[in-house]
Design an enzyme around this catalytic site. Structure first.
Site, PDB file in Angstrom:
ATOM      1  N   CYS A  95       0.820  -1.228   0.000  1.00 29.90           N
ATOM      2  CA  CYS A  95       0.000   0.000   0.000  1.00 29.90           C
ATOM      3  C   CYS A  95       0.844   1.265   0.000  1.00 29.90           C
ATOM      4  O   CYS A  95       0.412   2.298  -0.474  1.00 29.90           O
ATOM      5  CB  CYS A  95      -0.847   0.087   1.257  1.00 29.90           C
ATOM      6  N   ILE A  96       2.002   1.192   0.685  1.00 28.68           N
ATOM      7  CA  ILE A  96       2.820   2.405   0.828  1.00 28.68           C
ATOM      8  C   ILE A  96       4.239   2.115   0.389  1.00 28.68           C
ATOM      9  O   ILE A  96       4.624   0.976   0.227  1.00 28.68           O
ATOM     10  CB  ILE A  96       2.821   2.972   2.275  1.00 28.68           C
TER      11      ILE A  96
END
Lengths: 96, 413
Positions: A95-96
Site C-alpha cells: 500500500c505504501i
C-alpha cells in the site's frame, strides 16, 4: 533506450513501448542474458498482467512454467522485482 | 419471493446485510446471511492486543448483535456454492439464491510454509492475524526478556498490508516503555523490494525505520522455517535467525471457494474491479478480502465497496447496466508508535501522497505525516466500526471514491 518512458526505478511507465529489444536492454542493465526460458517467464508474467491478476511467488510455483529455484537462478536476487522490470510491467507493491 | 444470500458475516457481509435490508422491498426479497462462527471480531484491534493496548472485549462481540432485524441469520458451515444451480450447500441444509454475495474473506494458512505450524507455533512463532495468535503473543510478550524479534511477511497479497510495519513500530514503542529496547533487536523481513514500496511513501517515511532502529531484510521469499535452529530460510538460501518470529503467513481465500471451483491460485474470486461482479457468473458479486481485486485487503476498502455494491445490486435487479465505479479507494490509519499515526488515502491509480483529509487544505487529519491527531483518529475508529461502519451508516465527509482535492499530486498524475 531513447524515448522510452521509465520511472525512477527503471520500470516502464507505458507498456506499449515494450518490445524485445527494450527487454534485452533492461536485462543487460540487470546483468542478465535472456534465454528461451527467460522469454517463457516474461510471456507468463505479461499474460498475468494483462488479465489484471496479481503476481506472487505461489503463482509462479503453480504456473507450470518454472519452479521457484529456477526462477531465482534466472533472475538472481529479487526474481519478481527483476523479471517484471524486464517484462515492462509494474513491480509487485504494497500500500505504501 | 426472490432470494439474496450473503456468504460470510464478517465486516463486508454484515455491512451488505445492513445496506440491502434498507433498500430491498420486504414483500419481494428475502435476505439470508450465513456464517459458521458466532463471533464478530474487530480485526484492526488484533494489532493492539499483543501490546496490552486493547482487551478482549474491544475486539470480540456476538455477531448476532449486528445483523439487522428481518435478515435470516444462519449459523452453519458452508460446504460449497453450486453456481450453475444457484444453490449453496451448507453442512445441514441447502439454500437457493437469485443473487449471491461472496464475503468469505481471507485467512492465514501457516501450514503452507514448511516448519511454520509445528511444535513451536504460538511458542516462539506467532501470528497476530487471528484472535488466538494475537492473544498468545500478548502472553509471550508480557514476560519476554528480549532477543531478536523478526517481523515477517511470507508472501503477498495479505490482509492489511501495512499491519506488519505497524506491528514493528508498536513493538519498538512497547519495548522502550518496558525499558528493554536495548535488549531487543528488531528486524523486518519482506518478500517485496522494501518495507516501503511506493516512491513517495518511501521518501516520506523511510526515516521511521532508521529512527526506530528497525533493520530491513528485503526480497526474502521464505521456503521454510527451521524451528529447532530458530531461523527462516529463503528459496535462494538466505537465512535470518530469530528468537521470536512474528510472521504473517500466506493468506488464502476460504476453502469453500476452492471446493466451489470459484477461485484463483489463492482461492480469491476473480472479480470485475470496477463493478464487483464476479467474472464467471453474473448473479454472483464479491466484496472485501474474498475478491482478487488489485486493491488492498482492508476494512476501509470493503466499506467503500459496500456503497458501490449496493448501487450495482439495485441496478442489476432493475436490469440496468452496472456502474464501473469502484476505484480501489483505501483510507487507512497507520500506527507509528508513541501515540502517533499516519493516514494514507489512495486508489488503484494514485499512490499515497501528502495533503490534508477530509477537508482540502484544512484537515484536520494530515496525510502521510505522523501526528497525534491521526492516532486519535485510529482509536476513534474502533467506535466508528462497531457503531457506524458495519451497520452500513455513511461516514460523513468520506466518499466511496477517492477525492483528489487537498492532495499534493505531481502534475503528471
Amino acid at each position: 533506450m531513447d524515448g522510452i518512458n521509465r520511472n525512477e526505478e527503471g520500470y516502464l511507465t507505458d507498456f506499449s513501448q515494450w518490445n524485445k529489444e527494450v527487454a534485452t536492454n533492461i536485462a543487460k542493465e540487470c546483468e542478465i542474458d535472456l534465454t528461451d526460458k527467460h522469454w517463457e517467464v516474461i510471456d507468463y508474467l505479461q499474460g498475468k498482467h494483462k488479465n489484471e491478476e496479481a503476481l506472487s511467488i505461489r503463482g509462479i510455483k503453480k504456473s507450470g512454467v518454472i519452479n521457484i529455484k529456477e526462477f531465482y537462478a534466472l533472475f538472481p536476487g529479487g526474481p519478481l522485482k527483476i523479471s517484471t522490470k524486464i517484462a515492462g510491467i509494474p513491480k509487485p507493491k504494497s500500500c505504501i | 419471493m426472490k432470494k439474496l444470500v450473503i456468504l460470510g458475516a464478517g465486516t463486508s457481509g454484515t455491512m451488505m446485510a445492513n445496506h440491502m435490508i434498507k433498500k430491498l422491498p420486504k414483500e419481494e426479497w428475502e435476505i439470508t446471511i450465513v456464517d459458521q462462527y458466532k463471533t464478530h471480531y474487530y480485526q484492526p484491534g488484533f494489532l493492539f492486543l499483543p501490546f496490552d493496548l486493547y482487551k478482549t472485549k474491544h475486539v470480540k462481540k456476538k455477531g448476532e448483535k449486528f445483523i439487522p432485524k428481518g435478515v435470516n441469520y444462519i449459523l452453519d458451515k458452508i460446504d460449497k456454492v453450486l453456481p450453475k444451480k444457484n444453490k449453496v450447500k451448507l453442512e445441514h441444509q441447502t439454500i437457493d439464491y437469485d443473487i449471491l454475495i461472496v464475503a468469505t474473506g481471507t485467512k492465514i494458512a501457516p501450514e503452507e510454509t514448511e516448519g511454520m505450524k509445528a511444535s513451536e507455533w504460538h511458542k516462539s512463532i506467532f501470528d497476530f492475524y487471528t484472535y488466538e495468535g494475537a492473544k498468545a503473543l500478548r502472553n509471550k510478550l508480557r514476560d519476554w526478556k528480549g532477543g531478536k524479534m523478526v517481523v515477517h511477511i511470507t508472501e503477498m497479497p495479505i490482509k492489511c498490508p501495512v499491519a506488519p510495519l505497524e506491528f514493528a513500530f508498536l513493538a519498538d514503542s512497547f519495548f522502550i516503555n518496558k525499558g528493554i529496547r536495548d535488549k531487543v533487536e528488531l528486524v523486518f523481513v519482506t518478500p517485496l523490494g522494501g518495507a516501503f514500496t511506493k516512491p513517495k511513501a518511501t521518501k516520506a517515511l523511510h526515516y521511521l525505520l532508521e529512527d526506530k532502529g528497525i533493520k530491513e531484510v528485503v526480497d526474502f521469499n521464505i521456503e521454510e522455517v527451521d524451528s529447532k535452529k530458530k531461523k527462516i530460510i529463503s528459496y535462494d538460501g538466505k537465512e535470518v535467525k530469530y528468537d521470536l518470529l512474528v510472521t504473517v503467513p500466506t493468506n488464502l481465500g476460504d476453502e469453500m471457494i476452492e471446493r466451489s471451483g470459484l477461485g484463483d491460485d489463492m482461492n480469491f474470486v476473480p472479480t470485475n474491479k470496477a463493478t464487483l461482479q464476479s467474472k464467471k457468473f453474473e448473479n454472483i458479486f464479491v466484496i472485501g478480502d474474498a475478491s482478487n481485486l488489485p486493491a488492498s485487503k482492508a476494512g476501509s476498502v470493503a466499506h467503500f465497496e459496500a456503497e458501490i455494491l449496493e448501487e450495482n445490486l439495485l441496478r442489476y435487479i432493475a436490469g440496468k447496466k452496472l456502474k464501473e465505479k469502484f476505484d480501489g479507494h483505501a483510507n487507512c490509519f497507520i500506527e507509528t508508535g508513541h501515540g502517533k499515526a499516519l493516514l494514507i488515502d489512495f486508489n488503484y491509480t494514485h499512490e499515497p501522497v501528502e495533503g490534508s483529509f477530509p477537508f482540502p487544505g484544512l484537515g484536520p487529519l494530515k496525510l502521510l505525516k505522523e501526528t497525534r491527531m491521526n492516532h486519535m483518529g485510529k482509536l476513534a475508529f474502533r467506535w466508528i466500526y462497531w457503531n457506524m461502519l458495519i451497520k452500513g451508516t455513511h461516514i460523513p465527509f468520506v466518499s466511496a471514491t477517492m477525492s483528489e482535492k487537498g492532495k499534493h499530486f505531481d502534475k503528471k498524475n
